[in-house]
Design an enzyme around this catalytic site. Structure first.
Site, PDB file in Angstrom:
ATOM      1  N   LYS A  54      52.117  34.535  39.315  1.00 40.09           N
ATOM      2  CA  LYS A  54      52.380  33.197  38.776  1.00 40.09           C
ATOM      3  C   LYS A  54      53.735  33.167  38.073  1.00 40.09           C
ATOM      4  O   LYS A  54      54.519  32.235  38.234  1.00 40.09           O
ATOM      5  CB  LYS A  54      51.266  32.796  37.787  1.00 40.09           C
ATOM      6  CG  LYS A  54      49.961  32.430  38.489  1.00 40.09           C
ATOM      7  CD  LYS A  54      48.787  32.293  37.534  1.00 40.09           C
ATOM      8  CE  LYS A  54      47.496  32.067  38.329  1.00 40.09           C
ATOM      9  NZ  LYS A  54      46.291  32.048  37.501  1.00 40.09           N
ATOM     10  N   GLN A  98      44.182  32.919  31.514  1.00 39.83           N
ATOM     11  CA  GLN A  98      43.714  33.563  32.753  1.00 39.83           C
ATOM     12  C   GLN A  98      42.232  33.935  32.629  1.00 39.83           C
ATOM     13  O   GLN A  98      41.825  34.591  31.671  1.00 39.83           O
ATOM     14  CB  GLN A  98      44.561  34.815  33.036  1.00 39.83           C
ATOM     15  CG  GLN A  98      44.219  35.515  34.336  1.00 39.83           C
ATOM     16  CD  GLN A  98      44.506  34.657  35.577  1.00 39.83           C
ATOM     17  OE1 GLN A  98      45.543  34.001  35.672  1.00 39.83           O
ATOM     18  NE2 GLN A  98      43.577  34.635  36.522  1.00 39.83           N
ATOM     19  N   ASP A 121      45.682  23.987  34.037  1.00 43.43           N
ATOM     20  CA  ASP A 121      44.581  24.425  34.905  1.00 43.43           C
ATOM     21  C   ASP A 121      43.561  23.300  35.123  1.00 43.43           C
ATOM     22  O   ASP A 121      42.698  23.405  35.988  1.00 43.43           O
ATOM     23  CB  ASP A 121      43.865  25.635  34.272  1.00 43.43           C
ATOM     24  CG  ASP A 121      44.135  26.916  35.038  1.00 43.43           C
ATOM     25  OD1 ASP A 121      44.599  26.826  36.194  1.00 43.43           O
ATOM     26  OD2 ASP A 121      43.881  28.004  34.484  1.00 43.43           O
TER      27      ASP A 121
END
Ligand code: NAP
Length: 289
Positions: A54, A98, A121
């Protein structure tokens, strides 16, 4: 019939190129690039790889990124404190925690502590609610990428039958909400669904997100259907298989995504697109940090 392959790699590249143009334009306007903070807790090797992928993609697109790597035994309060600091940091437009977090931490509380405006997200309950209400908000990356792939296949979901296998909060439910918002008639299947093959055969658009290698076979597919394979399953021999048996399915489907090279590359591309979206959103409403 042989299906047209939906080239996720190529489509993701185009999205990342657009993000790079948008990031440059924002950097010129704001005097700083869009910024993405990634929080990782513990030593999960897969998470380390995801985070470094990422960050590399962010760098290539002109998005600044920071990694906050915390030890496995980080207390909940300390993690919440870090998220709060990032919520308040003016140079941070997007925050990604994460997953999975170590089992001792309360994932739901952490996700709900991220500012909804920086929630790239799309997992904050407010953004989940916005998605189902059909109002603008942050949309989870993999589902957003799936919709982009369907669009590129030239298929409008309007009036179509869509079947989603899987009801997770990361993939199944949000992609069902997006298909519904795009006016498809949506069925969500799961491990207790009866006669799954017959339900799948009704689909004009079939999204497989069950995490079961090669679950969906050619005889489950309506001829000409669009088949999106979200599955990433590591087989005992080390190779990766999707949730769709590509060989038999590609003889029946109209369009199909490969694994790898389908949905996978879209997820990171949409994360970067969400970061730019968050930066634009914050720049237009400077009072709400
Ligand atoms: P998950 O949380 O494990 O959810 C799987 C869902 O599939 C559950 O709702 C489960 O039903 C359902 N299911 C399992 N076996 C089934 C069966 N035999 N028939 C019908 N439904 C079944 O998984 P996830 O996080 O949504 O991920 C799904 C897959 O996508 C995984 O392979 C994952 O690695 C992959 N993935 C890929 C990306 C990407 O970027 N490419 C991103 C995220 C996930 P119940 O609810 O009844 O248990």
């Amino acid at each position: 019939m042989t299906a047209t392959i939906i080239d996720g790699k190529g489509i993701a590249r185009a999205v990342r190129e657009q993000v790079a143009r948008d990031a440059a334009e924002l950097a010129a306007r704001l005097g700083r690039p869009p910024g993405l903070a990634v929080v990782r807790v513990g030593e999960d090797p897969a998470s380390k790889i995801y985070v470094s992928n990422k960050r590399r993609a962010a760098q290539q697109a002109g998005v600044q990124s920071w990694e906050h790597a915390l030890p496995e035994d980080t207390p909940q309060a300390e993690l919440l404190e870090l998220v709060q600091k990032l919520n308040e940091a003016p140079e941070v437009d997007g925050i990604l925690v994460q997953l999975p977090l170590p089992p001792a931490l309360d994932e739901a509380e952490v996700l709900a502590s991220v500012s909804p405006d920086k929630d790239v997200d799309g997992f904050h309950p407010l953004n989940v609610g916005r998605l189902w209400e059909g109002v603008p908000g942050m949309v989870p990356c993999t589902p957003a990428g799936i919709m982009e792939l369907v669009r590129h296949a030239g298929i409008s979901p309007e009036g179509k039958r869509a079947v989603v296998i899987g009801r997770s909060n990361i993939v199944g439910k949000p992609v069902a909400a997006l298909l519904l918002a795009a006016h498809a008639t949506v069925t969500i299947c799961h491990s207790r669904t009866r006669e799954l093959p017959a339900v799948c055969r009704e689909a004009d658009i079939l999204v497989a997100a069950a995490g079961r290698p090669r679950l969906v076979r050619g005889e489950w597919i309506r001829p000409g259907a669009v088949v999106i394979d979200v599955g990433v399953n590591r087989l005992p021999d080390g190779t990766i298989a999707g949730d769709v048996d590509f060989e038999s399915a590609s003889r029946v489907a109209g369009h199909i995504t490969p694994v790898p090279g389908g949905v996978g590359p879209m997820t990171i591309a949409m994360l970067l697109a969400n970061t730019v979206k968050a930066a634009r959103w914050r720049a237009s409403r400077p009072v709400r940090q």
